[in-house]
Design a protein around this motif. Sequence first.
Motif, PDB file in Angstrom:
ATOM      1  N   THR A  49       0.813  -1.222   0.000  1.00  0.00           N
ATOM      2  CA  THR A  49       0.000   0.000   0.000  1.00  0.00           C
ATOM      3  C   THR A  49       0.844   1.268   0.000  1.00  0.00           C
ATOM      4  O   THR A  49       0.330   2.340  -0.300  1.00  0.00           O
ATOM      5  CB  THR A  49      -0.946   0.025   1.216  1.00  0.00           C
ATOM      6  N   ALA A  71       0.211 -11.240  -6.175  1.00  0.00           N
ATOM      7  CA  ALA A  71      -1.230 -10.996  -6.181  1.00  0.00           C
ATOM      8  C   ALA A  71      -1.547  -9.658  -5.519  1.00  0.00           C
ATOM      9  O   ALA A  71      -2.389  -8.895  -6.003  1.00  0.00           O
ATOM     10  CB  ALA A  71      -1.963 -12.135  -5.477  1.00  0.00           C
ATOM     11  N   ALA A  72      -0.866  -9.352  -4.423  1.00  0.00           N
ATOM     12  CA  ALA A  72      -1.074  -8.074  -3.740  1.00  0.00           C
ATOM     13  C   ALA A  72      -0.599  -6.908  -4.604  1.00  0.00           C
ATOM     14  O   ALA A  72      -1.246  -5.860  -4.660  1.00  0.00           O
ATOM     15  CB  ALA A  72      -0.347  -8.075  -2.394  1.00  0.00           C
ATOM     16  N   LYS A 120      -0.479  -6.870  -7.916  1.00  0.00           N
ATOM     17  CA  LYS A 120      -1.443  -6.739  -9.010  1.00  0.00           C
ATOM     18  C   LYS A 120      -2.667  -5.970  -8.541  1.00  0.00           C
ATOM     19  O   LYS A 120      -3.159  -5.078  -9.233  1.00  0.00           O
ATOM     20  CB  LYS A 120      -1.854  -8.100  -9.543  1.00  0.00           C
ATOM     21  N   LYS A 121      -3.142  -6.291  -7.363  1.00  0.00           N
ATOM     22  CA  LYS A 121      -4.303  -5.588  -6.812  1.00  0.00           C
ATOM     23  C   LYS A 121      -3.991  -4.102  -6.652  1.00  0.00           C
ATOM     24  O   LYS A 121      -4.816  -3.248  -6.984  1.00  0.00           O
ATOM     25  CB  LYS A 121      -4.697  -6.201  -5.466  1.00  0.00           C
ATOM     26  N   ARG A 122      -2.799  -3.775  -6.143  1.00  0.00           N
ATOM     27  CA  ARG A 122      -2.393  -2.375  -5.974  1.00  0.00           C
ATOM     28  C   ARG A 122      -2.375  -1.659  -7.317  1.00  0.00           C
ATOM     29  O   ARG A 122      -2.882  -0.540  -7.442  1.00  0.00           O
ATOM     30  CB  ARG A 122      -1.014  -2.314  -5.312  1.00  0.00           C
ATOM     31  N   ASP A 160      -4.037  -2.451 -10.051  1.00  0.00           N
ATOM     32  CA  ASP A 160      -5.419  -2.312 -10.507  1.00  0.00           C
ATOM     33  C   ASP A 160      -6.111  -1.139  -9.822  1.00  0.00           C
ATOM     34  O   ASP A 160      -6.818  -0.359 -10.459  1.00  0.00           O
ATOM     35  CB  ASP A 160      -6.212  -3.594 -10.249  1.00  0.00           C
ATOM     36  N   GLU A 161      -5.909  -1.005  -8.505  1.00  0.00           N
ATOM     37  CA  GLU A 161      -6.523   0.088  -7.756  1.00  0.00           C
ATOM     38  C   GLU A 161      -6.018   1.446  -8.236  1.00  0.00           C
ATOM     39  O   GLU A 161      -6.799   2.388  -8.386  1.00  0.00           O
ATOM     40  CB  GLU A 161      -6.240  -0.066  -6.259  1.00  0.00           C
ATOM     41  N   ARG A 202      -7.499   2.230 -11.639  1.00  0.00           N
ATOM     42  CA  ARG A 202      -8.901   2.607 -11.497  1.00  0.00           C
ATOM     43  C   ARG A 202      -9.019   4.047 -11.002  1.00  0.00           C
ATOM     44  O   ARG A 202      -9.828   4.827 -11.502  1.00  0.00           O
ATOM     45  CB  ARG A 202      -9.615   1.654 -10.542  1.00  0.00           C
TER      46      ARG A 202
END
Length: 80
Positions: free
Chosen positions: A7, A43-44, A46-48, A50-51, A54
């Motif tokens: 994060t 995976a974490a 990739k999520k970051r 993507d966020e 967005r």
Amino acid sequence: MTETPVTDLSFEQAMKELESVVDKLERGDVALDQSISLYERGAALKKRCDEELRRAEEKVAAITLDGNGAPTGTKPVEGM
């Protein structure tokens, strides 16, 4: 070495680290336990990414034009 929390990473930092994780996993020369840890970190990351993408998309504005094609202002992009 302590990993920076996902994060706290910028998009560019997360993307660069994600590429590194993918390279290590594709080589296949890491132990199973390390592979699992790398996958979880990936995976974490990739999520970051993507966020952050967005959030950037939400800031994008479309230029509005008048009948003559001259710019009149901007409006938020709909449907994002």
